[in-house]
Design a protein around this motif. Structure first.
Motif, PDB file in Angstrom:
ATOM      1  N   GLY A 776      -6.510 -31.301  20.112  1.00 31.16           N
ATOM      2  CA  GLY A 776      -7.885 -30.864  19.914  1.00 31.16           C
ATOM      3  C   GLY A 776      -8.439 -30.225  21.165  1.00 31.16           C
ATOM      4  N   LYS A 777      -9.580 -29.542  20.998  1.00 30.28           N
ATOM      5  CA  LYS A 777     -10.237 -28.905  22.130  1.00 30.28           C
ATOM      6  C   LYS A 777     -11.704 -29.278  22.106  1.00 30.28           C
ATOM      7  N   LEU A 778     -12.257 -29.531  23.290  1.00 30.36           N
ATOM      8  CA  LEU A 778     -13.662 -29.906  23.379  1.00 30.36           C
ATOM      9  C   LEU A 778     -14.389 -28.934  24.281  1.00 30.36           C
ATOM     10  N   SER A 779     -15.624 -28.583  23.870  1.00 30.71           N
ATOM     11  CA  SER A 779     -16.479 -27.813  24.764  1.00 30.71           C
ATOM     12  C   SER A 779     -17.310 -28.807  25.553  1.00 30.71           C
ATOM     13  N   VAL A 780     -17.101 -28.847  26.874  1.00 37.35           N
ATOM     14  CA  VAL A 780     -17.848 -29.820  27.676  1.00 37.35           C
ATOM     15  C   VAL A 780     -18.518 -29.110  28.839  1.00 37.35           C
ATOM     16  N   ALA A 781     -19.564 -29.739  29.347  1.00 34.83           N
ATOM     17  CA  ALA A 781     -20.248 -29.185  30.516  1.00 34.83           C
ATOM     18  C   ALA A 781     -19.285 -29.221  31.695  1.00 34.83           C
ATOM     19  N   THR A 782     -19.309 -28.180  32.522  1.00 33.30           N
ATOM     20  CA  THR A 782     -18.452 -28.135  33.688  1.00 33.30           C
ATOM     21  C   THR A 782     -18.692 -29.360  34.561  1.00 33.30           C
ATOM     22  N   GLY A 783     -17.604 -30.003  34.955  1.00 35.26           N
ATOM     23  CA  GLY A 783     -17.726 -31.163  35.833  1.00 35.26           C
ATOM     24  C   GLY A 783     -17.965 -32.463  35.091  1.00 35.26           C
ATOM     25  N   SER A 784     -17.760 -32.486  33.778  1.00 33.61           N
ATOM     26  CA  SER A 784     -17.961 -33.723  33.016  1.00 33.61           C
ATOM     27  C   SER A 784     -17.018 -34.828  33.503  1.00 33.61           C
ATOM     28  N   GLU A 786     -14.656 -38.308  33.458  1.00 27.38           N
ATOM     29  CA  GLU A 786     -13.575 -38.815  32.610  1.00 27.38           C
ATOM     30  C   GLU A 786     -14.121 -39.640  31.451  1.00 27.38           C
ATOM     31  N   GLU A 787     -15.048 -40.560  31.791  1.00 25.79           N
ATOM     32  CA  GLU A 787     -15.600 -41.453  30.776  1.00 25.79           C
ATOM     33  C   GLU A 787     -16.271 -40.656  29.664  1.00 25.79           C
ATOM     34  N   ALA A 788     -17.083 -39.671  30.074  1.00 30.13           N
ATOM     35  CA  ALA A 788     -17.821 -38.874  29.093  1.00 30.13           C
ATOM     36  C   ALA A 788     -16.859 -38.134  28.174  1.00 30.13           C
ATOM     37  N   VAL A 789     -15.802 -37.584  28.758  1.00 28.54           N
ATOM     38  CA  VAL A 789     -14.850 -36.805  27.964  1.00 28.54           C
ATOM     39  C   VAL A 789     -14.073 -37.713  27.005  1.00 28.54           C
ATOM     40  N   ILE A 790     -13.662 -38.909  27.504  1.00 33.18           N
ATOM     41  CA  ILE A 790     -12.941 -39.845  26.634  1.00 33.18           C
ATOM     42  C   ILE A 790     -13.818 -40.241  25.448  1.00 33.18           C
ATOM     43  N   GLU A 795     -14.607 -39.510  19.425  1.00 30.39           N
ATOM     44  CA  GLU A 795     -15.477 -39.188  18.297  1.00 30.39           C
ATOM     45  C   GLU A 795     -14.895 -38.078  17.434  1.00 30.39           C
ATOM     46  N   ASP A 796     -13.981 -37.280  18.071  1.00 27.10           N
ATOM     47  CA  ASP A 796     -13.457 -36.090  17.404  1.00 27.10           C
ATOM     48  C   ASP A 796     -12.516 -36.490  16.262  1.00 27.10           C
ATOM     49  N   LYS A 800      -9.046 -38.503  16.464  1.00 28.33           N
ATOM     50  CA  LYS A 800      -8.998 -39.820  15.833  1.00 28.33           C
ATOM     51  C   LYS A 800      -7.768 -39.952  14.945  1.00 28.33           C
ATOM     52  N   ALA A 801      -7.570 -38.895  14.157  1.00 26.94           N
ATOM     53  CA  ALA A 801      -6.437 -38.876  13.238  1.00 26.94           C
ATOM     54  C   ALA A 801      -5.121 -38.964  13.999  1.00 26.94           C
TER      55      ALA A 801
END
Length: 823
Positions: A776-784, A786-790, A795-796, A800-801
RNA sequence: GCCCAGGUGGCGGAAUGGUAUACGCACAGGACUUAAAAUCCUGGGCUCGUAAGAGAUUGAGGGUUCGAGUCCCUCCCUGGGCACCA
């Protein structure tokens, strides 16, 4: 909107550049210097070809880039105008080479300008002019005075078509480098009295300095192999019953106890003495003659059919293992290691020779493995070059050692017992500089019967090459100059008696071994070049070419080092960076050639698509060190790219003004500035161009979505783009720069300034892997974090699958790039 | 034989050990046009699938690693240079 018409634009700017001298380099400028150049052009009636277009565009792009960055950038131009083709043409057409050059060179001026190369024409040089070759002759005189020029009769390669001798490196696959097509005959050997430069005196320092050079690796390796340094031992022997000493060189002295015979080159000067008055005289002379004939018959390929004959002589027990018989052998190289060598079972060639002539062998080294060792003994195979092999016969303390570790102790033993001394040998030979041809710089020597060869005094230089009517070589091996009796007969500079000039001329490789220095002071009448200027501009920052990787480069290094030693120059190496670039071939990979009729004429391409498109295509097609297959569709493709820039700029200027800023286009610009600047610095032109193409694509997408909002943002992006593309498409860039409202040329001191902080995106695409597979691919704010990304990843739905509810055992997190969950 | 440099779609090629195939060419579809050229837009790229999607894939085989086109080993192939150098 004005249509992009390269023909009109290119003509216009070529004229302006010429009138305003934009490319004239001020060698005494306060700016930092940069000199970028490609190998000298040999002018011929055919004009420039696609290979020239490639070579000179490479150095031109860099020269332009540096000029735009604010350097005092110098892109010199000159002609390697001495040489055989012009003379051969003169013989055929009856036009003097001087006359040919007067007609040909101006033609090149037009073609160079049509390519849009930023040459400084005020410093143009040509090696056939007396102002230039005066100093080529002076180099000969300096070499002579330094004891580095000497005369010797040697067997030389002779090209019957050229009627001249050739240096080793001018012989390619047994043929003359100028006459190497299928119907040309192979070169022969002749004994000719020659002038040589003692480049071998510089072998060691040339070799040592090679590693540090910022050059294409293959060229560095080729130079090292060419020099061919080898370390070993030089043995001295006495010939039994004769008061003759012989020396042999061995780079693998570990097996000296295995030597059971010796071989001598058929050309060796002592062969006569060895056999004189013995029953062996006749058979040996016959064999020598047979081998000589074979060599004259152009046996260039490694001759598997090695031959020889016994001389009847022995070496007086050199190694404490008995006397060694001396044989004549065809495989001995006459001018390496003294042309004499001892032989053993541990050398494949020696082994084969011994088997052929039933000479006894005495192997002293065997494999560690007992079965293998037994096989070597039983089958009597040649066992060689295995560092793990164990010595069975060697001096005390060394027996039992491995071949790989016994080297030093054995050499010490040999030195201690005075059998031999450490020695270094080179494959490289001295540089043969004489040519029996008219069209070159006359060698400044006068022969006097009383005083011998005398140097023409410096004040009498140049020895001007007289214009003749007939350029045919004299036929006796001398050049056409032999017929110019008025010129040949002069007074001896020492005694004033009758003397004659040397009729050989200098190898044109001498002309090209110092021209980069003359570029720095082309009009100096007192000196070859001014030291202060040369110290400021040397070494050449960038040099490129697709040929002459070995000889020319080595000679240029040699002459530069010679000047350096004489105190004429601070720098010892001429070329700081050297790119051995690829060639352009036909689309099927075949070389372009007249006979195949598959050539591509750059001038035709320019007429159809413009020089800017041709330049851009050539620089984009592949990395510069690879060979490029010509693609007829490539130039129009590059033209489309340029046209898109043209359209963007013009559409922008016609659009209504706006005050809204556009962060996106600013970011596109800075990203591209960063990439193009870095890529130009390391000559990755193809990716520099592709990043500009991406920027154009992005700008077009952005334009479709939001039109030209934010005039200042768009102006910044477009002006940056114009500056970035200028090294490749200089004509169009200057036109657009003008259209954008600038009064000066974009070519000088205009390079966009990078703001690193504006390169960063605010949102990045981060890849999520499960067990190393992308899920999968996530759009995240630059500098996010580890915890936030996990948390987001869990949730994705897709992730999950993929996880399937398993426990995460390990997490690998690379900020802004990747999250890998190992389960 | 020895020494270099390489091997990635139909083609040229891109990729600090972190989304393989960027960018371009070719191809297909569309817009504009009476038409063509030019220009612009879109698209797939190997296998399966109508599709969503799934899987495979960087010359071959092994290894290191959470992860390899990239690093290590073995081999094959191509290009270049040197080649009887003891």
């Amino acid at each position: 909107m004005k249509k992009y018409n390269p023909k009109v634009v290119e003509k216009k700017w070529q004229k302006i550049w010429q009138e305003t001298d934009v490319y004239k380099a001020d060698l005494h400028s306060a700016k930092p210097k940069y000199i970028s150049m490609s190998m000298f052009n040999y002018p011929s009636g055919a004009g420039i070809h696609i290979g020239h277009a490639m070579n000179y565009t490479i150095s031109d792009v860099l020269a332009r880039f540096k000029r735009q960055q604010g350097y005092e950038s110098y892109h010199p131009v000159g002609w390697d105008s001495f040489g055989l083709p012009a003379e051969n043409y003169a013989i055929k057409a009856g036009v003097s080479p001087q006359e040919s050059m007067r007609a040909i060179i101006p033609n090149y001026h037009k073609q160079y300008q049509a390519m849009g190369w930023s040459n400084d024409w005020s410093k143009e040089i040509a090696t056939h002019t007396p102002e230039y070759y005066r100093w080529t002759q002076w180099i000969f005189s300096e070499m002579y005075r330094a004891g580095l020029a000497y005369q010797d009769a040697r067997l030389q390669w002779w090209c019957d078509k050229c009627q001249t001798v050739l240096a080793n490196e001018q012989v390619i696959n047994a043929k003359c480098w100028r006459h190497d097509s299928a119907d040309d005959v192979e070169v022969q050997q002749r004994e000719v009295k020659q002038w040589f430069f003692k480049i071998t005196d510089y072998a060691d320092e040339l070799l040592e300095a090679t590693d540090a050079l910022d050059w294409t690796d293959t060229v560095k390796t080729a130079q090292k192999n060419w020099i061919g340094r080898s370390e070993g031992v030089l043995f001295t022997f006495t010939v039994k019953d004769l008061n003759i000493q012989l020396q042999s060189y061995d780079s693998v002295p570990q097996t000296f106890k295995a030597q059971t015979f010796a071989v001598i080159a058929p050309e060796h000067p002592l062969v006569q003495q060895l056999i004189a008055g013995t029953e062996h005289e006749q058979p040996v002379l016959e064999m020598v003659e047979q081998i000589r004939k074979k060599k004259l018959g152009n046996k260039f390929e490694v001759d598997k059919d090695i031959e020889g004959v016994f001389t009847g002589r022995y070496l007086q027990d050199p190694f404490g293992t008995g006397d060694l018989p001396i044989w004549i052998a065809s495989f001995v190289v006459a001018d390496y290691g003294g042309g004499f060598v001892t032989c053993s079972a541990h050398d494949e060639r020696d082994f084969a020779f011994a088997k052929k002539y039933n000479i006894p062998l005495r192997p002293v080294m065997f494999p560690q493995d007992k079965d293998l060792a037994q096989q070597v003994r039983d089958l009597e195979v040649c066992y060689h070059h295995d560092p793990e092999g164990v010595l069975e016969q060697a001096p005390e303390g060394i027996v039992g050692m491995k071949w790989g570790e016994a080297r030093e102790p054995i050499i010490r033993y040999i030195e201690d017992t005075k059998m031999g001394t450490r020695s270094v040998q080179y494959k490289m030979r001295d540089w043969s500089v004489s040519r029996q041809r008219y069209w070159g710089a006359p060698i400044p020597i006068i022969y006097c019967e009383q005083c011998g060869p005398q140097l023409v005094s410096d004040s009498d230089l140049p020895v001007v090459l007289p214009e003749l009517d007939n350029f045919q070589p004299s036929g006796d091996g001398r050049s056409a100059l032999a017929r110019a009796t008025d010129w040949v007969n002069v007074l001896c500079p020492k005694c004033g008696g009758a003397g004659t000039r040397e009729t050989d001329t200098l190898d044109t490789y001498i002309c090209s071994s110092w021209y980069f220095l003359r570029y720095l002071d082309p009009h100096n009448t007192d000196k070859p070049f001014d030291k202060l200027t040369a110290d400021r501009w040397m070494p050449v920052d960038f040099y490129n070419g697709a040929d002459h990787a070995t000889a020319h480069m080595l000679y240029a290094r040699f002459v530069t080092r010679f000047f350096h030693k004489k105190g004429l120059l601070d720098t010892a190496e001429p070329f700081k960076r050297f790119l051995f670039n690829g060639k352009v071939t036909a689309s099927d990979g075949q070389m372009f050639s007249k006979s195949k009729g598959n050539g591509v004429d750059p001038l035709e391409i320019i007429a159809e698509h413009g020089a800017d498109a041709l330049r851009t295509y050539l620089m984009f097609a592949a990395p510069l060190d690879l060979w490029v297959k010509w693609d007829a569709q490539g130039v129009p493709g590059a033209g489309r790219f340029l046209n898109r820039i043209w359209s963007l700029v013009h559409e922008f200027l016609q659009s209504p003004e706006s005050v809204a800023e556009n962060e996106k286009v600013i970011r596109f610009a800075h990203k591209t500035i960063k990439k193009v600047t870095a890529d130009l610095e390391s000559q990755k032109y193809n990716t520099a161009i592709s990043s500009m193409m991406e920027m154009v694509n992005n700008l077009n997408t952005e334009k479709a979505e939001s039109a030209f909002t934010g005039t200042s943002s768009w102006r910044f992006a477009l002006e940056s783009l114009v500056q970035l593309v200028a090294p490749f498409a200089p004509h169009m860039a200057d036109e657009l720069w003008e259209v954008l409202g600038h009064e000066d040329s974009v070519q000088k001191d205009h390079w966009p300034v990078l703001d690193e902080s504006l390169v960063r995106e605010s949102v990045v695409t981060l890849v999520v892997q499960v067990n190393g597979k992308v899920r999968g691919k996530l759009s995240v704010a630059t500098g996010s974090s580890e915890e936030a990304v996990i948390a987001m990843a869990k949730e994705d739905e897709k992730i999950k699958a993929a996880l399937g509810g398993s426990e995460t055992k390990r997490v690998i997190f690379v900020p802004d790039k990747l999250l890998n969950l190992v389960v």
